[in-house]
Design a protein around this motif. Structure first.
Motif, PDB file in Angstrom:
ATOM      1  N   LEU A  24      68.516  25.377  58.503  1.00  0.00           N
ATOM      2  CA  LEU A  24      69.719  25.048  57.749  1.00  0.00           C
ATOM      3  C   LEU A  24      70.867  24.654  58.676  1.00  0.00           C
ATOM      4  N   GLY A  25      70.887  25.222  59.880  1.00  0.00           N
ATOM      5  CA  GLY A  25      71.919  24.859  60.845  1.00  0.00           C
ATOM      6  C   GLY A  25      71.820  23.419  61.313  1.00  0.00           C
ATOM      7  N   ALA A  26      70.666  22.807  61.106  1.00  0.00           N
ATOM      8  CA  ALA A  26      70.441  21.424  61.552  1.00  0.00           C
ATOM      9  C   ALA A  26      70.420  20.442  60.382  1.00  0.00           C
ATOM     10  N   TYR A  27      70.999  20.847  59.242  1.00  0.00           N
ATOM     11  CA  TYR A  27      70.837  20.014  58.046  1.00  0.00           C
ATOM     12  C   TYR A  27      71.459  18.634  58.184  1.00  0.00           C
ATOM     13  N   THR A  28      72.452  18.463  59.049  1.00  0.00           N
ATOM     14  CA  THR A  28      73.053  17.133  59.230  1.00  0.00           C
ATOM     15  C   THR A  28      72.236  16.253  60.173  1.00  0.00           C
ATOM     16  N   ARG A  29      71.230  16.818  60.819  1.00  0.00           N
ATOM     17  CA  ARG A  29      70.463  16.078  61.824  1.00  0.00           C
ATOM     18  C   ARG A  29      68.989  15.905  61.471  1.00  0.00           C
ATOM     19  N   ILE A  30      68.472  16.709  60.553  1.00  0.00           N
ATOM     20  CA  ILE A  30      67.024  16.823  60.419  1.00  0.00           C
ATOM     21  C   ILE A  30      66.368  15.538  59.922  1.00  0.00           C
ATOM     22  N   LYS A  31      67.028  14.767  59.071  1.00  0.00           N
ATOM     23  CA  LYS A  31      66.427  13.526  58.583  1.00  0.00           C
ATOM     24  C   LYS A  31      66.385  12.454  59.666  1.00  0.00           C
ATOM     25  N   GLN A  32      67.460  12.363  60.443  1.00  0.00           N
ATOM     26  CA  GLN A  32      67.543  11.322  61.465  1.00  0.00           C
ATOM     27  C   GLN A  32      66.860  11.723  62.767  1.00  0.00           C
ATOM     28  N   GLN A  33      66.794  13.021  63.061  1.00  0.00           N
ATOM     29  CA  GLN A  33      66.289  13.476  64.353  1.00  0.00           C
ATOM     30  C   GLN A  33      65.287  14.627  64.195  1.00  0.00           C
ATOM     31  N   PRO A  34      64.216  14.444  63.416  1.00  0.00           N
ATOM     32  CA  PRO A  34      63.293  15.570  63.176  1.00  0.00           C
ATOM     33  C   PRO A  34      62.627  16.081  64.444  1.00  0.00           C
TER      34      PRO A  34
ATOM     35  N   TYR B 281      89.968  15.571  67.719  1.00  0.00           N
ATOM     36  CA  TYR B 281      88.802  15.878  68.554  1.00  0.00           C
ATOM     37  C   TYR B 281      88.274  14.569  69.127  1.00  0.00           C
ATOM     38  N   ASN B 282      88.257  14.475  70.444  1.00  0.00           N
ATOM     39  CA  ASN B 282      87.827  13.240  71.114  1.00  0.00           C
ATOM     40  C   ASN B 282      88.563  12.018  70.566  1.00  0.00           C
ATOM     41  N   GLY B 283      89.852  12.196  70.300  1.00  0.00           N
ATOM     42  CA  GLY B 283      90.679  11.086  69.837  1.00  0.00           C
ATOM     43  C   GLY B 283      90.598  10.797  68.358  1.00  0.00           C
ATOM     44  N   GLU B 284      89.798  11.546  67.619  1.00  0.00           N
ATOM     45  CA  GLU B 284      89.623  11.308  66.187  1.00  0.00           C
ATOM     46  C   GLU B 284      90.335  12.389  65.384  1.00  0.00           C
ATOM     47  N   ARG B 285      91.091  11.969  64.385  1.00  0.00           N
ATOM     48  CA  ARG B 285      91.845  12.915  63.555  1.00  0.00           C
ATOM     49  C   ARG B 285      90.903  13.607  62.580  1.00  0.00           C
ATOM     50  N   LEU B 286      90.987  14.942  62.528  1.00  0.00           N
ATOM     51  CA  LEU B 286      90.068  15.717  61.708  1.00  0.00           C
ATOM     52  C   LEU B 286      90.650  16.137  60.364  1.00  0.00           C
ATOM     53  N   ASN B 287      91.954  16.044  60.191  1.00  0.00           N
ATOM     54  CA  ASN B 287      92.628  16.690  59.063  1.00  0.00           C
ATOM     55  C   ASN B 287      92.007  16.404  57.700  1.00  0.00           C
ATOM     56  N   ASP B 288      91.623  15.157  57.448  1.00  0.00           N
ATOM     57  CA  ASP B 288      91.158  14.788  56.113  1.00  0.00           C
ATOM     58  C   ASP B 288      89.635  14.744  55.999  1.00  0.00           C
ATOM     59  N   LYS B 289      88.951  15.207  57.012  1.00  0.00           N
ATOM     60  CA  LYS B 289      87.491  15.149  56.996  1.00  0.00           C
ATOM     61  C   LYS B 289      86.907  16.438  56.419  1.00  0.00           C
TER      62      LYS B 289
ATOM     63  N   GLU C 118      78.805  19.754  70.851  1.00  0.00           N
ATOM     64  CA  GLU C 118      79.435  19.733  72.167  1.00  0.00           C
ATOM     65  C   GLU C 118      80.542  20.774  72.252  1.00  0.00           C
ATOM     66  N   PHE C 119      81.173  21.036  71.108  1.00  0.00           N
ATOM     67  CA  PHE C 119      82.314  21.957  71.033  1.00  0.00           C
ATOM     68  C   PHE C 119      81.955  23.067  70.056  1.00  0.00           C
ATOM     69  N   LEU C 120      82.093  24.306  70.510  1.00  0.00           N
ATOM     70  CA  LEU C 120      81.696  25.459  69.722  1.00  0.00           C
ATOM     71  C   LEU C 120      82.900  26.370  69.520  1.00  0.00           C
TER      72      LEU C 120
ATOM     73  N   ALA D 128      81.303  16.538  57.801  1.00  0.00           N
ATOM     74  CA  ALA D 128      81.597  15.382  58.650  1.00  0.00           C
ATOM     75  C   ALA D 128      82.102  15.835  60.015  1.00  0.00           C
ATOM     76  N   ILE D 129      82.874  16.907  60.048  1.00  0.00           N
ATOM     77  CA  ILE D 129      83.352  17.455  61.322  1.00  0.00           C
ATOM     78  C   ILE D 129      82.170  17.980  62.131  1.00  0.00           C
ATOM     79  N   MET D 130      81.229  18.602  61.469  1.00  0.00           N
ATOM     80  CA  MET D 130      80.025  19.094  62.137  1.00  0.00           C
ATOM     81  C   MET D 130      79.264  17.945  62.787  1.00  0.00           C
ATOM     82  N   ARG D 131      79.178  16.822  62.079  1.00  0.00           N
ATOM     83  CA  ARG D 131      78.459  15.655  62.620  1.00  0.00           C
ATOM     84  C   ARG D 131      79.129  15.095  63.870  1.00  0.00           C
ATOM     85  N   LEU D 132      80.428  15.337  64.013  1.00  0.00           N
ATOM     86  CA  LEU D 132      81.140  14.852  65.191  1.00  0.00           C
ATOM     87  C   LEU D 132      80.821  15.660  66.442  1.00  0.00           C
ATOM     88  N   GLY D 133      80.153  16.815  66.265  1.00  0.00           N
ATOM     89  CA  GLY D 133      79.776  17.621  67.418  1.00  0.00           C
ATOM     90  C   GLY D 133      80.526  18.930  67.549  1.00  0.00           C
ATOM     91  N   ILE D 134      80.996  19.462  66.417  1.00  0.00           N
ATOM     92  CA  ILE D 134      81.711  20.740  66.422  1.00  0.00           C
ATOM     93  C   ILE D 134      80.877  21.774  65.666  1.00  0.00           C
TER      94      ILE D 134
END
Length: 224
Positions: free
Chosen positions: A87-97, A48-56, A144-146, A60-66
């Motif tokens: 709960l859907g925003a749990y990866t963002r809520i601390k940094q971007q309240p 995804y966007n040049g980054e390998r997802l297999n071992d993530k 960005e990707f759903l 972490a994949i959610m944080r990449l924008g999926i």
């Protein structure tokens, strides 16, 4: 362990809706779970966007924008509508309240019914309302990707139209979408391209309009 997918080659360009159709058991859901880290691919690479997802891991994949809207909605029934969305925003809520609050209002604007039901337990919603909630919950991470797995399953024609119209609107907002859908004609009618899966492999691919008029696709998947 059974092999659900083999020899799959699939790509989704930025800004596209790509439909993935096929019979039950073709491997569609497994493919989406592999992309989002819920199952691990034993071979091959997922990028995804040049980054390998297999071992993530999935978070972490959610944080990449999926974002992932799973089959069967899978809302947290004993939590309120608003708690599900947060709960859907749990990866963002601390940094971007501040942004999370804005995204919450954005989803209430997208689906006013959710705002009306904000303090209601999600398990008491209708199927169509739960699907709206599942979609908005995925959007609360601002992906960005759903990837959408059978969003029309079990819905009335009115809600099917609402959800598919929303998918089209999301593409207009700049989202990239991979759509798994049993209603093949409806999916291809809003998609740019399509893939047909059969027994874990890609049987056909092409522009959505071409697949809509392909004799084999029509006879096998479109109910003609």
């Amino acid at each position: 362990m059974a092999e659900a997918l083999r020899g799959i080659h699939l790509h989704v360009e930025k800004g596209e809706i790509v439909a993935l159709i096929g019979r039950n058991g073709a491997g569609k859901t497994t493919l989406l779970k592999a992309i989002t880290g819920l199952v691990k691919a034993r071979q091959g690479d997922i990028h995804y966007n040049g980054e390998r997802l297999n071992d993530k891991p999935a978070h972490a994949i959610m944080r990449l924008g999926i974002g992932h809207v799973p089959q069967g909605r899978q809302v947290f029934g004993d939590q309120t509508v608003e708690e599900n969305l947060i709960l859907g925003a749990y990866t963002r809520i601390k940094q971007q309240p501040k942004q999370v609050k804005e995204w919450l209002e954005r989803e209430y604007t997208r689906f006013p019914r959710l705002k009306e039901r904000a303090k209601q337990q999600a398990g008491t919603l209708s199927g169509g309302e739960q699907q709206m909630l599942a979609l908005s919950r995925a959007l609360m991470s601002d992906p960005e990707f759903l990837v959408l797995d059978e969003p029309s399953m079990g819905l009335s024609p009115l809600y099917v139209k609402l959800i598919l119209d929303t998918v089209t609107q999301l593409r207009q907002e700049g989202k990239t979408i991979l759509l798994v859908e049993q209603l093949a004609m409806a999916a291809l009618s809003i998609a740019d391209r399509g893939y047909v899966l059969s027994s874990g492999t890609v049987e056909m691919t092409g522009k959505a309009e071409e697949l809509l008029h392909d004799e084999k696709v029509v006879q096998t998947y479109l109910g003609a």
